[in-house]
Design an enzyme around this catalytic site. Structure first.
Site, PDB file in Angstrom:
ATOM      1  N   GLU A 199      73.478-101.580  -3.616  1.00 50.57           N
ATOM      2  CA  GLU A 199      74.310-100.411  -3.272  1.00 50.57           C
ATOM      3  C   GLU A 199      75.114-100.727  -2.020  1.00 50.57           C
ATOM      4  OE1 GLU A 199      72.169 -96.704  -2.619  1.00 50.57           O
ATOM      5  OE2 GLU A 199      73.818 -95.961  -1.385  1.00 50.57           O
ATOM      6  N   LYS A 240      69.057 -89.100  -6.276  1.00 48.49           N
ATOM      7  CA  LYS A 240      68.584 -89.731  -5.038  1.00 48.49           C
ATOM      8  C   LYS A 240      68.014 -88.594  -4.181  1.00 48.49           C
ATOM      9  CE  LYS A 240      70.986 -91.543  -0.938  1.00 48.49           C
ATOM     10  NZ  LYS A 240      71.807 -92.652  -0.457  1.00 48.49           N
ATOM     11  N   THR A 266      77.429 -93.888  -0.658  1.00 44.94           N
ATOM     12  CA  THR A 266      78.151 -93.031   0.286  1.00 44.94           C
ATOM     13  C   THR A 266      79.502 -92.600  -0.299  1.00 44.94           C
ATOM     14  OG1 THR A 266      77.169 -94.466   1.993  1.00 44.94           O
ATOM     15  CG2 THR A 266      78.509 -92.658   2.756  1.00 44.94           C
ATOM     16  N   ARG A 304      81.056 -97.280   3.979  1.00 45.43           N
ATOM     17  CA  ARG A 304      81.025 -96.860   5.382  1.00 45.43           C
ATOM     18  C   ARG A 304      81.753 -97.843   6.283  1.00 45.43           C
ATOM     19  NH1 ARG A 304      74.576 -95.519   5.890  1.00 45.43           N
ATOM     20  NH2 ARG A 304      74.482 -94.509   3.857  1.00 45.43           N
TER      21      ARG A 304
END
Ligand code: 3PG
Length: 211
Positions: free
Chosen positions: A49, A136, A76, A53
């Site tokens: 993953e 998640k 994200t 960011r």
């Protein structure tokens, strides 16, 4: 509006069952992305993953995708624009820290396996309304840890989870022992400054955990 009730969760379930741990990656040096992905895959963690960011995250996804065996997704992802960018970069799955209706509908329309973040019953109910069942649990420790997820499994026994946030090599086995947990996520596999040998060793240790 997409026909979200027809979403097939088997694809995200396949991703979640590939390895017991999904490394959460914050790529600051894109020049190291490919070799880090190779170290992770060699260690036994194929699902990666890459969080959106850092400025080079999309480029990192493209480079990591060149590694044989790697299943590279974007994390994200907080809005539809990022979802489209992540898909264009070749992401094979999408992770978000939370769930909005707009992102959920766009993710389901995209056809990509989608793992949205939930932290409470209302979040899960919004996901179920969209036809989602795989989530998640984020931020796992701050949102109540194992007792919270156990409590949520009462009313939401049909749901399956990837807890992430505050999990470590030491605590991962406790989470993985829960019947509604298919895998956990965490950044501990690739700490800042780790060299490739350390990344591979941490990946191997994580891959050996019972999923
Ligand atoms: C995430 O984005 O999923 C979390 O920041 C990862 O949490 P951790 O750094 O506590 O593992």
């Amino acid at each position: 509006m997409p026909d979200t009730q027809n979403y097939d969760p088997s694809e995200i379930e396949r991703v979640m069952k590939t390895a017991p741990v999904i490394p959460v990656l914050v790529v600051k040096d894109v020049g190291k992305a490919r070799e880090q992905a190779e170290a992770l895959v060699e260690g036994g963690l194929k699902v990666l993953e890459v969080t959106l960011r850092t400025p080079d995250a999309l480029e990192a996804i493209k480079r990591m995708n060149l590694v044989p065996g790697a299943i590279v997704g974007a994390g994200t992802v907080t809005n539809v624009r990022q979802l489209k960018q992540a898909q264009a970069a070749g992401s094979e799955f999408i992770v978000s820290p939370g769930l909005t209706q707009s992102l959920g509908e766009a993710a389901l329309s995209s056809g990509l396996p989608f793992l949205p973040g939930i932290a409470n019953a209302g979040d899960i109910m919004r996901g179920l309304d969209l036809g989602l069942t795989h989530f998640k649990f984020f931020p796992a420790m701050a949102a109540g840890g194992i007792p919270a997820l156990k409590a949520l499994s009462g009313p939401f026994g049909q749901c399956l989870f990837c807890p992430t946030g505050g999990i470590s090599a030491k605590t991962a086995p406790e989470w993985l022992a829960l019947k509604n947990v298919l895998c956990v996520g965490g950044s501990w596999i690739v700490p800042e400054g780790a060299d490739l040998d350390e990344i591979k060793a941490r990946a191997a240790e994580a891959a050996a955990l019972a999923g």
